[in-house]
Design a protein around this motif. Structure first.
Motif, mmCIF file in Angstrom:
data_model
loop_
_atom_site.group_PDB
_atom_site.id
_atom_site.type_symbol
_atom_site.label_atom_id
_atom_site.label_comp_id
_atom_site.label_asym_id
_atom_site.label_seq_id
_atom_site.Cartn_x
_atom_site.Cartn_y
_atom_site.Cartn_z
ATOM 1 N N VAL A 187 -14.532 -4.985 0.400
ATOM 2 C CA VAL A 187 -14.029 -4.557 -0.904
ATOM 3 C C VAL A 187 -13.812 -5.803 -1.751
ATOM 4 O O VAL A 187 -13.881 -6.929 -1.245
ATOM 5 C CB VAL A 187 -12.727 -3.721 -0.801
ATOM 6 N N GLU A 188 -13.537 -5.570 -3.021
ATOM 7 C CA GLU A 188 -13.375 -6.683 -3.953
ATOM 8 C C GLU A 188 -12.047 -6.589 -4.694
ATOM 9 O O GLU A 188 -11.637 -5.505 -5.111
ATOM 10 C CB GLU A 188 -14.516 -6.664 -4.975
ATOM 11 N N LEU A 189 -11.420 -7.720 -4.852
ATOM 12 C CA LEU A 189 -10.310 -7.859 -5.789
ATOM 13 C C LEU A 189 -10.982 -8.198 -7.118
ATOM 14 O O LEU A 189 -11.472 -9.294 -7.300
ATOM 15 C CB LEU A 189 -9.355 -8.972 -5.347
ATOM 16 N N HIS A 190 -11.043 -7.216 -8.011
ATOM 17 C CA HIS A 190 -11.752 -7.393 -9.283
ATOM 18 C C HIS A 190 -10.947 -8.206 -10.285
ATOM 19 O O HIS A 190 -11.507 -9.045 -10.989
ATOM 20 C CB HIS A 190 -12.091 -6.034 -9.895
ATOM 21 N N GLN A 191 -9.668 -7.912 -10.384
ATOM 22 C CA GLN A 191 -8.835 -8.599 -11.372
ATOM 23 C C GLN A 191 -7.400 -8.667 -10.873
ATOM 24 O O GLN A 191 -6.903 -7.701 -10.295
ATOM 25 C CB GLN A 191 -8.855 -7.859 -12.716
ATOM 26 N N LEU A 192 -6.784 -9.787 -11.111
ATOM 27 C CA LEU A 192 -5.350 -9.965 -10.882
ATOM 28 C C LEU A 192 -4.848 -10.806 -12.047
ATOM 29 O O LEU A 192 -5.173 -11.991 -12.152
ATOM 30 C CB LEU A 192 -5.070 -10.671 -9.553
ATOM 31 N N TYR A 193 -4.115 -10.175 -12.945
ATOM 32 C CA TYR A 193 -3.602 -10.862 -14.123
ATOM 33 C C TYR A 193 -2.099 -10.685 -14.220
ATOM 34 O O TYR A 193 -1.582 -9.594 -13.955
ATOM 35 C CB TYR A 193 -4.263 -10.335 -15.413
ATOM 36 N N VAL A 194 -1.427 -11.755 -14.600
ATOM 37 C CA VAL A 194 0.024 -11.749 -14.751
ATOM 38 C C VAL A 194 0.350 -12.359 -16.118
ATOM 39 O O VAL A 194 -0.237 -13.376 -16.506
ATOM 40 C CB VAL A 194 0.695 -12.559 -13.613
ATOM 41 N N ALA A 195 1.277 -11.733 -16.818
ATOM 42 C CA ALA A 195 1.716 -12.244 -18.116
ATOM 43 C C ALA A 195 2.265 -13.652 -17.945
ATOM 44 O O ALA A 195 2.882 -13.974 -16.929
ATOM 45 C CB ALA A 195 2.790 -11.329 -18.702
ATOM 46 N N GLU A 196 2.053 -14.488 -18.940
ATOM 47 C CA GLU A 196 2.527 -15.876 -18.871
ATOM 48 C C GLU A 196 4.019 -15.941 -18.549
ATOM 49 O O GLU A 196 4.450 -16.737 -17.728
ATOM 50 C CB GLU A 196 2.239 -16.602 -20.190
ATOM 51 N N ALA A 197 4.802 -15.103 -19.190
ATOM 52 C CA ALA A 197 6.253 -15.126 -18.980
ATOM 53 C C ALA A 197 6.655 -14.695 -17.570
ATOM 54 O O ALA A 197 7.758 -14.992 -17.124
ATOM 55 C CB ALA A 197 6.936 -14.227 -20.004
ATOM 56 N N ALA A 198 5.760 -14.003 -16.863
ATOM 57 C CA ALA A 198 6.077 -13.514 -15.516
ATOM 58 C C ALA A 198 5.520 -14.410 -14.410
ATOM 59 O O ALA A 198 5.776 -14.154 -13.235
ATOM 60 C CB ALA A 198 5.551 -12.090 -15.348
ATOM 61 N N LYS A 199 4.777 -15.442 -14.779
ATOM 62 C CA LYS A 199 4.237 -16.341 -13.750
ATOM 63 C C LYS A 199 5.384 -17.082 -13.071
ATOM 64 O O LYS A 199 6.315 -17.546 -13.719
ATOM 65 C CB LYS A 199 3.218 -17.306 -14.357
ATOM 66 N N GLY A 200 5.319 -17.150 -11.755
ATOM 67 C CA GLY A 200 6.351 -17.815 -10.981
ATOM 68 C C GLY A 200 7.543 -16.927 -10.659
ATOM 69 O O GLY A 200 8.517 -17.389 -10.077
ATOM 70 N N THR A 201 7.463 -15.639 -11.002
ATOM 71 C CA THR A 201 8.582 -14.724 -10.769
ATOM 72 C C THR A 201 8.389 -13.824 -9.558
ATOM 73 O O THR A 201 9.251 -13.015 -9.257
ATOM 74 C CB THR A 201 8.825 -13.826 -11.995
ATOM 75 N N GLY A 202 7.246 -13.919 -8.901
ATOM 76 C CA GLY A 202 6.969 -13.062 -7.751
ATOM 77 C C GLY A 202 6.057 -11.892 -8.052
ATOM 78 O O GLY A 202 5.660 -11.159 -7.146
ATOM 79 N N VAL A 203 5.704 -11.697 -9.323
ATOM 80 C CA VAL A 203 4.825 -10.590 -9.687
ATOM 81 C C VAL A 203 3.458 -10.753 -9.025
ATOM 82 O O VAL A 203 2.930 -9.815 -8.417
ATOM 83 C CB VAL A 203 4.698 -10.457 -11.225
ATOM 84 N N ALA A 204 2.866 -11.927 -9.119
ATOM 85 C CA ALA A 204 1.546 -12.160 -8.514
ATOM 86 C C ALA A 204 1.605 -11.975 -7.006
ATOM 87 O O ALA A 204 0.694 -11.393 -6.409
ATOM 88 C CB ALA A 204 1.026 -13.546 -8.868
#
Length: 172
Positions: free
Chosen positions: A93-110
């Motif tokens: 399978v493929e991970l097509h996209q993983l995007y995180v808002a700039e303000a949420a980077k480093g917060t555990g969302v990714a």
């Protein structure tokens, strides 16, 4: 733990807009504006996102803030690119996209989205692929922390501009 929810068809417009905004923020200065505009119009339109949400071969998961704005999303699905000859596609399978808002980077969302995507993949496959831009060192380091490794290169076209992406693989 960051709350993750599966996308609904009514989320398609917001996901498409978020994807375009994220792609433009990260890569927009690389491309001619006309090439970028054409690419974004064709790449991830709401009708395609809506169809993928309704397709059982795909899964799109979201993280939202307390005001219901998307903080990040991940799109999983079938492999849709040509892999190097020696790479198997059966059981993949493929991970097509993983995007995180700039303000949420480093917060555990990714991290939460990545762990969700790997768990989704393990239920369906023995190999997980993705592509990543050769100059996106932050993303490459993130994926390597999960055990992904480089298995070849891919030409990624945005209008007349061709970038080199790397194929990454994770054995599940």
């Amino acid at each position: 733990m960051t709350a993750i929810e599966l996308a609904k068809t009514e989320d398609a417009e917001a996901i498409a807009a978020f994807a375009n905004e994220s792609f433009t923020h990260t890569f927009g200065t690389i491309y001619d504006p006309a090439d970028l505009a054409t690419f974004l119009a064709d790449w991830n339109p709401p009708d395609r996102v809506r169809a993928q949400i309704g397709d059982p071969g795909y899964a799109i998961a979201l993280v939202r803030d307390d005001k219901d704005a998307i903080l990040g999303y991940i799109k999983m699905g079938p492999v849709d690119f040509d892999l190097p000859d020696e790479q198997p596609t059966e059981g993949a399978v493929e991970l097509h996209q993983l995007y995180v808002a700039e303000a949420a980077k480093g917060t555990g969302v990714a991290v939460a989205l990545m762990e969700w995507g790997i768990a989704w993949s393990r239920e369906r496959a023995s190999i997980l692929y993705l592509t990543v831009f050769t100059e996106n060192d932050r993303a490459q380091a993130f994926y390597r922390r999960y055990g992904f490794y480089d298995v070849g290169h891919n030409a990624f076209r945005v209008g007349n501009h061709i970038d080199e992406d790397r194929f990454f693989r994770l054995d599940l």
